[in-house]
Motif scaffolding. Structure first.
Motif, PDB file in Angstrom:
ATOM      1  N   ALA A   1     -37.842  26.321-115.467  1.00  0.00           N
ATOM      2  CA  ALA A   1     -38.119  26.694-116.853  1.00  0.00           C
ATOM      3  C   ALA A   1     -38.612  28.131-116.955  1.00  0.00           C
ATOM      4  O   ALA A   1     -38.353  28.819-117.947  1.00  0.00           O
ATOM      5  CB  ALA A   1     -39.149  25.737-117.454  1.00  0.00           C
ATOM      6  N   LEU A   2     -39.328  28.599-115.935  1.00  0.00           N
ATOM      7  CA  LEU A   2     -39.787  29.989-115.919  1.00  0.00           C
ATOM      8  C   LEU A   2     -38.602  30.950-115.913  1.00  0.00           C
ATOM      9  O   LEU A   2     -38.639  31.997-116.574  1.00  0.00           O
ATOM     10  CB  LEU A   2     -40.670  30.222-114.696  1.00  0.00           C
ATOM     11  N   VAL A   3     -37.542  30.603-115.181  1.00  0.00           N
ATOM     12  CA  VAL A   3     -36.335  31.431-115.165  1.00  0.00           C
ATOM     13  C   VAL A   3     -35.705  31.480-116.558  1.00  0.00           C
ATOM     14  O   VAL A   3     -35.282  32.537-117.038  1.00  0.00           O
ATOM     15  CB  VAL A   3     -35.335  30.894-114.131  1.00  0.00           C
ATOM     16  N   LEU A   4     -35.653  30.339-117.224  1.00  0.00           N
ATOM     17  CA  LEU A   4     -35.077  30.289-118.569  1.00  0.00           C
ATOM     18  C   LEU A   4     -35.905  31.121-119.540  1.00  0.00           C
ATOM     19  O   LEU A   4     -35.358  31.884-120.353  1.00  0.00           O
ATOM     20  CB  LEU A   4     -34.995  28.834-119.040  1.00  0.00           C
ATOM     21  N   ALA A   5     -37.225  31.000-119.481  1.00  0.00           N
ATOM     22  CA  ALA A   5     -38.087  31.780-120.359  1.00  0.00           C
ATOM     23  C   ALA A   5     -37.939  33.274-120.091  1.00  0.00           C
ATOM     24  O   ALA A   5     -37.929  34.092-121.025  1.00  0.00           O
ATOM     25  CB  ALA A   5     -39.549  31.348-120.180  1.00  0.00           C
ATOM     26  N   ALA A   6     -37.814  33.649-118.821  1.00  0.00           N
ATOM     27  CA  ALA A   6     -37.635  35.063-118.485  1.00  0.00           C
ATOM     28  C   ALA A   6     -36.305  35.584-119.014  1.00  0.00           C
ATOM     29  O   ALA A   6     -36.217  36.726-119.484  1.00  0.00           O
ATOM     30  CB  ALA A   6     -37.722  35.248-116.973  1.00  0.00           C
ATOM     31  N   GLY A   7     -35.256  34.772-118.950  1.00  0.00           N
ATOM     32  CA  GLY A   7     -33.957  35.199-119.484  1.00  0.00           C
ATOM     33  C   GLY A   7     -34.004  35.434-120.981  1.00  0.00           C
ATOM     34  O   GLY A   7     -33.465  36.428-121.486  1.00  0.00           O
TER      35      GLY A   7
END
Length: 222
Positions: free
Chosen positions: A128-134
């Motif tokens: 989810a951190l990757v998605l938020a960063a994107g």
């Protein structure tokens, strides 16, 4: 087992005696209420190749740890690739800073906030951190594209604000779910996009209001 295949006990027996194609039959025995795991492991080891002891909890934790390490390595590589791509696209350190700084700072602040809330990070938080960063990278790119033009900044703020609202509602609902996986993803993304939005807006720069008066001043100069 063949005689019991079509009987009520056949399905249960099939799960305990799986057909692996091996020369020797294999039987699965599930244990419950084990009080001394070490003694059980010693007993299984003393039987040689006849018994293999599988700790499902330990196996699951080892698998999750291995995936977590792979995700962290992939994140490190992704950050390097991201910096290279942004540099090729923008070619100016100041513009790169306005795009990358909100994303990197937002990720650090999100991890600190989850730690302060007592949330134990797992594999789903990292995904989810990757998605938020994107999503945060998109916000920063649009704010940077608007430049210091006041009208473009207002239009960008309005458009990204609507995107933030709709995305925040969806993942905010997931954050209230009773399923731990959905709750972890929803909480992480909802907090992450809010932090990234605020940081991207703060680093966008003040609009250049004085630029509208420059042509008039130049024409009045003898």
């Amino acid at each position: 087992p063949e005689d019991l295949r079509d009987t009520p006990i056949g399905a249960r027996l099939a799960s305990l005696l799986p057909d692996t194609g091996a020369a020797r039959p294999v039987a699965l025995v599930a244990l419950a209420g084990v009080q001394d795991p070490a003694a059980l492991a010693d007993f299984a080891a003393a039987q040689g190749e006849d018994i293999h002891l599988l700790d499902l909890k330990q196996a699951a934790e080892s698998l999750a740890q291995a995936y977590r390490e792979r995700v962290l390595r992939a994140l490190g590589i992704a950050v390097l690739v991201l910096v290279a791509v942004v540099w090729l696209a923008l070619r100016r350190p100041a513009r790169m800073l306005r795009v990358l700084a909100p994303v990197l700072l937002g990720g650090l602040l999100l991890l600190a906030l989850l730690h302060a809330l007592g949330v134990a990070l797992n594999l789903f938080h990292l995904v989810a951190l990757v998605l938020a960063a994107g999503l945060g990278l998109d916000y920063a790119l649009f704010f940077e594209r608007a430049g210091r033009d006041a009208r473009e900044q207002r239009r960008t703020l309005h458009a990204i604000g609507l995107c933030l609202l709709s995305t925040g509602l969806v993942f905010g609902l997931l954050a209230t779910a009773g399923i731990p996986v959905l709750r972890a993803i929803g909480l992480t993304v909802a907090l992450g996009i809010a932090i990234n939005f605020l940081l991207a807006a703060m680093m966008a720069g003040e609009p250049a209001h004085a630029s509208a008066n420059e042509p008039a001043n130049e024409s009045a100069t003898p």
